[in-house]
Design a protein around this motif. Structure first.
Motif, mmCIF file in Angstrom:
data_model
loop_
_atom_site.group_PDB
_atom_site.id
_atom_site.type_symbol
_atom_site.label_atom_id
_atom_site.label_comp_id
_atom_site.label_asym_id
_atom_site.label_seq_id
_atom_site.Cartn_x
_atom_site.Cartn_y
_atom_site.Cartn_z
ATOM 1 N N GLN A 1 -2.112 10.503 5.181
ATOM 2 C CA GLN A 1 -1.718 9.144 4.678
ATOM 3 C C GLN A 1 -0.285 9.210 5.159
ATOM 4 O O GLN A 1 0.135 8.200 5.614
ATOM 5 C CB GLN A 1 -1.829 9.310 3.236
ATOM 6 C CG GLN A 1 -3.021 8.448 2.760
ATOM 7 C CD GLN A 1 -2.683 8.454 1.195
ATOM 8 O OE1 GLN A 1 -2.519 9.197 0.337
ATOM 9 N NE2 GLN A 1 -3.375 7.040 0.766
ATOM 10 N N MET B 1 0.898 -1.009 0.088
ATOM 11 C CA MET B 1 -0.107 0.004 -0.042
ATOM 12 C C MET B 1 0.982 1.346 -0.030
ATOM 13 O O MET B 1 0.727 2.418 -0.852
ATOM 14 C CB MET B 1 -0.855 -0.010 1.175
ATOM 15 C CG MET B 1 -1.908 -1.203 1.166
ATOM 16 S SD MET B 1 -2.958 -1.190 2.715
ATOM 17 C CE MET B 1 -3.660 0.403 2.959
ATOM 18 N N ASP B 2 1.704 1.377 0.996
ATOM 19 C CA ASP B 2 2.770 2.518 1.033
ATOM 20 C C ASP B 2 3.558 2.700 -0.469
ATOM 21 O O ASP B 2 3.654 3.631 -0.993
ATOM 22 C CB ASP B 2 3.738 2.370 2.037
ATOM 23 C CG ASP B 2 4.769 3.195 2.145
ATOM 24 O OD1 ASP B 2 4.442 4.662 2.058
ATOM 25 O OD2 ASP B 2 6.089 2.660 1.872
ATOM 26 N N SER C 1 5.717 -3.910 -6.605
ATOM 27 C CA SER C 1 5.002 -2.671 -6.183
ATOM 28 C C SER C 1 5.544 -1.585 -7.410
ATOM 29 O O SER C 1 4.777 -0.813 -7.940
ATOM 30 C CB SER C 1 5.271 -2.313 -4.946
ATOM 31 O OG SER C 1 4.797 -3.218 -4.042
ATOM 32 N N PHE D 1 -6.921 5.759 -5.097
ATOM 33 C CA PHE D 1 -6.916 5.801 -3.588
ATOM 34 C C PHE D 1 -8.041 5.222 -2.943
ATOM 35 O O PHE D 1 -7.901 4.248 -1.743
ATOM 36 C CB PHE D 1 -7.228 7.475 -2.966
ATOM 37 C CG PHE D 1 -6.092 8.334 -3.726
ATOM 38 C CD1 PHE D 1 -4.851 8.299 -3.164
ATOM 39 C CD2 PHE D 1 -6.326 9.223 -4.705
ATOM 40 C CE1 PHE D 1 -3.920 9.030 -3.485
ATOM 41 C CE2 PHE D 1 -5.644 10.234 -4.837
ATOM 42 C CZ PHE D 1 -4.303 10.038 -4.502
ATOM 43 N N ASN E 1 -7.480 1.504 -1.732
ATOM 44 C CA ASN E 1 -6.887 1.251 -0.272
ATOM 45 C C ASN E 1 -8.046 0.856 0.807
ATOM 46 O O ASN E 1 -7.545 0.154 1.581
ATOM 47 C CB ASN E 1 -6.207 2.390 -0.080
ATOM 48 C CG ASN E 1 -4.813 2.605 -0.572
ATOM 49 O OD1 ASN E 1 -4.261 1.600 -1.356
ATOM 50 N ND2 ASN E 1 -4.341 3.639 -0.536
ATOM 51 N N LEU F 1 -8.211 -2.895 1.054
ATOM 52 C CA LEU F 1 -6.864 -3.555 1.347
ATOM 53 C C LEU F 1 -6.677 -3.070 2.722
ATOM 54 O O LEU F 1 -6.179 -3.816 3.554
ATOM 55 C CB LEU F 1 -5.773 -2.953 0.321
ATOM 56 C CG LEU F 1 -5.750 -3.095 -0.936
ATOM 57 C CD1 LEU F 1 -4.813 -2.670 -1.965
ATOM 58 C CD2 LEU F 1 -5.682 -4.780 -1.210
ATOM 59 N N GLY F 2 -6.823 -1.646 3.221
ATOM 60 C CA GLY F 2 -6.597 -1.402 4.406
ATOM 61 C C GLY F 2 -7.473 -2.038 5.624
ATOM 62 O O GLY F 2 -6.798 -2.241 6.713
ATOM 63 N N THR G 1 -6.227 4.192 5.662
ATOM 64 C CA THR G 1 -7.125 3.916 5.215
ATOM 65 C C THR G 1 -8.215 5.090 5.080
ATOM 66 O O THR G 1 -8.678 5.517 4.032
ATOM 67 C CB THR G 1 -7.795 2.698 5.865
ATOM 68 O OG1 THR G 1 -7.038 1.645 5.775
ATOM 69 C CG2 THR G 1 -9.065 2.386 4.907
ATOM 70 N N SER H 1 -6.834 7.793 2.676
ATOM 71 C CA SER H 1 -7.118 7.239 1.263
ATOM 72 C C SER H 1 -8.822 7.649 1.040
ATOM 73 O O SER H 1 -8.591 8.143 0.029
ATOM 74 C CB SER H 1 -6.745 5.798 1.216
ATOM 75 O OG SER H 1 -5.427 5.330 1.567
ATOM 76 N N ASP I 1 1.350 3.601 -3.112
ATOM 77 C CA ASP I 1 0.778 5.100 -3.020
ATOM 78 C C ASP I 1 1.733 6.132 -3.202
ATOM 79 O O ASP I 1 1.637 7.414 -3.516
ATOM 80 C CB ASP I 1 0.226 5.349 -1.883
ATOM 81 C CG ASP I 1 -1.351 4.933 -1.757
ATOM 82 O OD1 ASP I 1 -2.142 5.870 -1.468
ATOM 83 O OD2 ASP I 1 -1.458 3.824 -2.023
#
Length: 485
Positions: free
Chosen positions: A119, A32-33, A157, A182, A185, A188-189, A97, A100, A36
């Motif tokens: 974020q 995720m990081d 990634s 966004f 996420n 996923l979050g 999250t 996002s 993003d």
């Protein structure tokens, strides 16, 4: 370390039962990081077209995130020591999250930039906890395999992030357009939070350092005083206060250093171990890393913008055109690790990588010079592959060499500082290199010329990193070669 969760019965002979599924949860937030951090390079033109604002909006999308991450990382690890790593992991994942969601709902450039900062701050709380928990969950013989999983994840990634961004913007799922980069996420979050509550053990440091809020405030102010005028100064015509702000940044940074020294002498817990800066390898590593990552992130951002604004590529094509650089980086890491070059070559690999990366950047510039606005992604592929390979050769031994001379009690502060400088380099890249690129365009330069100049400046910064790397030791562990530095 101590564990407080009754669900984690553990002895020296019985490592944590759910360690491998738990590793998946930790890797999920890493993805995720990482995604993003690069995803707005492709989506930024579409975002600006929708929300409006000046070109500085494009810079803030990257700089706001990485700047917040940089200043937050220095404190993020301590929060886990104080309040529990699983708890802070969950808080960070929930905050990331929520940030996002706010990005996806943003109605103005200012709201989106603020959400990106949010974020970054919560990401800085979330990410350090995973590394600490891995050391707790895995026995020594499995640690290498656990940390080794980060390499492929980072590579995938890097490869997938720009393509995913381009596809999501082009697909316009449910009419969301760029917002889906966004909103994706959210599931996923929430999955990461559920996995953390189910699979991650609770742990905290044996000696939890107190938070240094004054130090945190000073370093945050220093970063903002530098980044804000770099991004906004061009739009405002570079008034005198922008230069005063950058000078004030240096003064606040000096005040921060003095505060940290006093706090250490008084027996407190400063953000940074001031003794680290008396080590040539560490100080040289900070300089090398700051310049290198400024060039790397600045080049990557401007290239993604040029594909769309200068060459007219749609977002998906722009994402695909970025692939060779990422593929070159992944292949470079694989080759370096397979041959054990990071340990064998040490600093020489950093120097070789810098030379290779400069050659790749020069190749991109020459290709643009020859083909102009008719350039195709295939024509740029060879030079971008070389550029990516050079990046990997610099990064492969870098952290090990810089941190090898750090004492055990300094390792946490040193790792956090080095990672924060990497993120700060990203913020400077978006601010300084982006300002150069847009300034050239506003000064009447055509897109190809502005891009070529930016490429040569980026190559020059890599050359500076090459020179700064001479401050590093020849090897991560000089005793293995029987020679000194």
């Amino acid at each position: 370390m101590t564990r407080t969760s009754p669900a984690v019965p553990e002895t020296a002979a019985a490592p944590y039962r759910w360690r491998w599924p738990a590793l998946f949860v930790i890797l999920l937030v890493e993805v995720m990081d990482l995604v993003d951090s690069v995803i707005t390079n492709i989506a930024a033109p579409s975002i600006r077209a929708d929300l409006g604002g000046s070109t500085s909006v494009i810079q803030w999308l990257g700089a706001g995130y990485t700047m917040a991450m940089a200043v937050g990382l220095i404190t993020g690890g301590r929060l886990g020591d104080l309040y529990g790593r699983r708890r802070m992991f969950v808080v960070g994942a929930l905050g990331f999250t929520a940030g996002s969601l706010l990005c996806g709902l943003a109605l103005s450039p200012e709201m989106l930039t603020g959400a990106r900062v949010l974020q970054g701050l919560f990401g800085a709380v979330m990410l350090p906890q995973g590394l600490g928990m891995i050391k707790e969950m895995f026995p020594p013989k499995e640690l290498a395999a656990a940390f080794g999983a980060f390499g492929p994840v980072m590579g995938l990634s890097m490869v997938g992030g720009p393509v995913l961004a381009g596809w999501l913007v082009d697909a316009d799922l449910f009419g969301t357009g760029w917002r889906m980069i966004f909103l994706i996420n959210l599931p996923l979050g929430l999955l990461a939070v559920a996995g953390a509550l189910t699979l991650l053990p609770e742990s905290r440091g044996e000696r939890a350092s107190r938070l240094d809020l004054t130090g945190m405030g000073l370093i945050s102010a220093a970063a903002l005083l530098l980044i804000y005028p770099l991004v906004q100064g061009r739009d405002l015509g570079w008034p005198a206060w922008t230069f005063g702000s950058m000078a004030a940044s240096a003064a606040v940074l000096a005040l921060f250093a003095r505060h940290q020294s006093r706090k250490r002498r008084a027996g407190g817990d400063p953000l940074l171990e001031t003794g680290l800066f008396r080590k040539r390898a560490f100080t040289g590593g900070l300089i090398t890393g700051l310049v290198f990552f400024t060039a790397l992130v600045g080049f990557s951002m401007v290239l993604g913008l040029y594909f769309q604004l200068g060459l007219g590529y749609d977002p998906l094509t722009a994402g695909l055109a970025n692939l060779p650089s990422a593929v070159g980086t992944v292949l470079g890491f694989i080759a370096v690790n397979a041959a054990g070059l990071a340990q064998k070559a040490g600093r020489r690999l950093i120097h070789l990588g810098a030379v290779v990366m400069v050659a790749g950047l020069a190749g991109v510039a020459v290709t643009l010079d020859l083909a102009g606005t008719d350039v195709t992604p295939w024509q740029l592929t060879p030079a971008l592959l070389v550029t990516g390979a050079g990046m990997s050769m610099v990064m492969a031994p870098f952290f090990d060499i810089v941190l090898a001379g750090v004492e055990p009690h300094e390792s946490g502060s040193a790792s956090g500082t080095l990672t924060a400088v990497q993120q700060l380099g990203g913020a400077l890249g978006a601010a300084a290199v982006g300002t150069l690129f847009f300034g050239l365009l506003e000064g009447g330069r055509a897109f190809p010329e502005a891009m070529r100049i930016t490429l040569w400046v980026s190559a020059g910064m890599v050359a500076v990193a090459f020179a700064a790397a001479f401050l590093l030791p020849l090897r991560a562990r000089p005793e293995e070669e029987g020679a000194g530095h």
